[in-house]
Write a protein that holds these residues in place. Structure first.
Motif, short mmCIF file in Angstrom:
data_model
loop_
_atom_site.label_atom_id
_atom_site.label_comp_id
_atom_site.label_asym_id
_atom_site.label_seq_id
_atom_site.Cartn_x
_atom_site.Cartn_y
_atom_site.Cartn_z
N ALA A 166 -9.43 -18.08 16.42
CA ALA A 166 -10.66 -18.87 16.36
C ALA A 166 -10.31 -20.31 15.97
O ALA A 166 -9.33 -20.55 15.25
CB ALA A 166 -11.63 -18.28 15.34
N LEU A 167 -11.08 -21.22 16.47
CA LEU A 167 -10.94 -22.62 16.10
C LEU A 167 -12.00 -22.94 15.05
O LEU A 167 -13.19 -22.69 15.27
CB LEU A 167 -11.13 -23.51 17.33
CG LEU A 167 -11.18 -25.02 17.07
CD1 LEU A 167 -9.81 -25.55 16.66
CD2 LEU A 167 -11.68 -25.76 18.32
N VAL A 168 -11.56 -23.44 13.92
CA VAL A 168 -12.52 -23.84 12.89
C VAL A 168 -12.30 -25.32 12.57
O VAL A 168 -11.19 -25.81 12.61
CB VAL A 168 -12.37 -23.00 11.60
CG1 VAL A 168 -12.73 -21.56 11.85
CG2 VAL A 168 -10.97 -23.10 11.03
N GLY A 169 -13.38 -25.99 12.30
CA GLY A 169 -13.25 -27.41 11.99
C GLY A 169 -14.54 -27.94 11.41
O GLY A 169 -15.56 -27.24 11.38
N ASP A 170 -14.47 -29.16 10.96
CA ASP A 170 -15.69 -29.73 10.38
C ASP A 170 -16.75 -29.94 11.46
O ASP A 170 -17.93 -30.05 11.15
CB ASP A 170 -15.39 -31.03 9.63
CG ASP A 170 -14.67 -32.05 10.48
OD1 ASP A 170 -14.62 -31.87 11.72
OD2 ASP A 170 -14.14 -33.02 9.92
N PHE A 171 -16.33 -29.94 12.72
CA PHE A 171 -17.30 -30.13 13.81
C PHE A 171 -18.05 -28.85 14.15
O PHE A 171 -19.02 -28.88 14.91
CB PHE A 171 -16.60 -30.68 15.07
CG PHE A 171 -15.29 -29.99 15.37
CD1 PHE A 171 -15.26 -28.78 16.03
CD2 PHE A 171 -14.10 -30.58 14.99
CE1 PHE A 171 -14.07 -28.15 16.30
CE2 PHE A 171 -12.89 -29.96 15.25
CZ PHE A 171 -12.87 -28.73 15.90
#
Lengths: 182, 201
Positions: free
Chosen positions: B121-126
């Motif tokens: 999974a990609l996690v980020g502030d966006f």
């Protein structure tokens, strides 16, 4: 029943076995989350999500007697995620004080703490997150550094330094208010 | 508190920490709510094969997997449009933005090599660091890939492998918000970027 046996049964779809695992580990997970989270009222949600994720990933767990550390690895990551989200909220709404940015009317009322505990809890909450994490796992959970390494991904020497620095900061903070640790 | 603890400041503090830690009680009924959530998740997941790990998947040591992921991970670029631009200060990181339109957001293709992973999974502030919202899928090369629309600006992100292993690509600049010893990567999305190659490790 031994954890390894319960895990094996749970991996084969035995819901009762998974329930036993939750019962055995819920309290310690909740206590950790309660102290590790910037928003303690999120503890139940975060722990619940950690167990859901653990159940999803159970098939990939290879038993080497480290189930608790494996579960805590998931929990610690959940807490980190939650704290990052909280920090982002606070940056967006800086006028809201930490710990009270999202009132949660459904959250259970926290048990009253003694003034001594309350002071320590406040000091703990101001620690660097990595130091707080290491101290909670070391003194709260009573884990060995090799297990904390597995959980946090940090090296043993880094963890020892975090604990040392964290204790120094706590003593300094508490010393200022209690004048007993200096 | 023992006599030793009373006379040793660090031990006294440690004892107090243990007392504090043990003090709160878990909410009543919480375990039942966990089990309800697990049952609900199983029902939801069985309807969505992307999220469900079937019993047939081979078991892989998380530790071995983490090491493997660390060795081979990279962030590469997939050119999907007329212009390939890199918006990060560390252009050589291999993170590439494929620009589709000149507005306040960009379509970014994130590529991540983790051949032994079952779920990335990609996690980020966006995306609110929400690991459920941006699941990567395998591309024809066998890498994990996702296209995400990211607002212009500086962002932090990381990959979460198999639900619990947080990985920041070493090929992208590290985020300043490295609070936990588990870093995030950074990407700068916006105008003024320069074209960049898409190196692969």
């Amino acid at each position: 029943m031994e954890t390894a046996s319960l895990v094996g049964r749970a991996q084969n779809g035995d819901d009762d076995a998974f329930r036993e695992l939750v019962l055995a580990h819920y309290d310690s997970c909740w206590r950790y989350a309660r102290r590790a989270l910037a928003e303690p009222s999120d503890a139940e949600d975060v722990v619940q999500e950690a167990f859901v994720r653990a159940h999803r990933a159970l098939d990939r767990y290879v038993d080497r007697g480290h189930f608790r550390a494996w579960l805590f690895q998931i929990l610690v990551n959940e807490c980190r995620m939650s704290n990052r989200t909280s920090a982002r909220r606070r940056r967006r709404f800086p006028e809201l004080p930490e710990g009270h940015d999202v009132p949660d009317v459904a959250a259970p009322s926290p048990e009253p703490e003694s003034e001594r505990h309350a002071g320590l809890a406040r000091a703990l909450a101001t620690l660097d997150p990595g130091q707080r994490e290491a101290i909670l796992l070391k003194y709260g959970e009573g884990l060995e550094y090799r297990d904390i390494t597995r959980i946090t991904g940090a090296t043993e020497s880094a963890l020892k330094m975090r604990v040392k620095r964290g204790l120094e900061t706590l003593r300094r903070t508490l010393g200022e208010s209690r004048n007993i640790y200096e | 508190m023992s006599e030793y603890e009373q006379h040793n400041p660090d031990e006294r503090l440690a004892a107090e920490l243990r007392e504090l830690y043990a003090a709160p009680r878990a909410p009543v009924g919480a375990v039942d709510r966990v089990l309800d959530a697990v049952r609900g998740d199983r029902g939801a997941s069985s309807r969505d094969s992307r999220h469900w790990l079937s019993a047939g998947l081979r078991r892989v040591s998380v530790v071995v997997l983490a090491a493997a992921a660390g060795l081979v991970l990279f962030a590469g670029g997939i050119v999907t449009d007329r212009l390939m631009r890199h918006d990060s200060p560390g252009a050589s990181s291999g993170m590439v933005a494929a620009v589709s339109e000149p507005d306040s957001a960009r379509d970014i293709t994130f590529v991540f090599a983790a051949p032994n992973a079952h779920d990335v999974a990609l996690v980020g502030d966006f995306n609110g660091w929400n690991r459920h919202g941006a699941k990567l899928v395998r591309n024809v090369a066998g890498d994990w890939q996702i296209h995400v629309r990211v607002p212009t600006g500086l962002h932090m992100y990381a990959f979460v492998v198999d639900g619990s292993i947080w990985v920041a690509t070493p090929l992208a600049p590290r985020g300043a918000d490295d609070d936990y010893g588990v870093a995030s990567s950074t990407i700068l999305v916006g105008a003024g970027a320069r074209p960049a190659a898409a190196p692969r490790s």
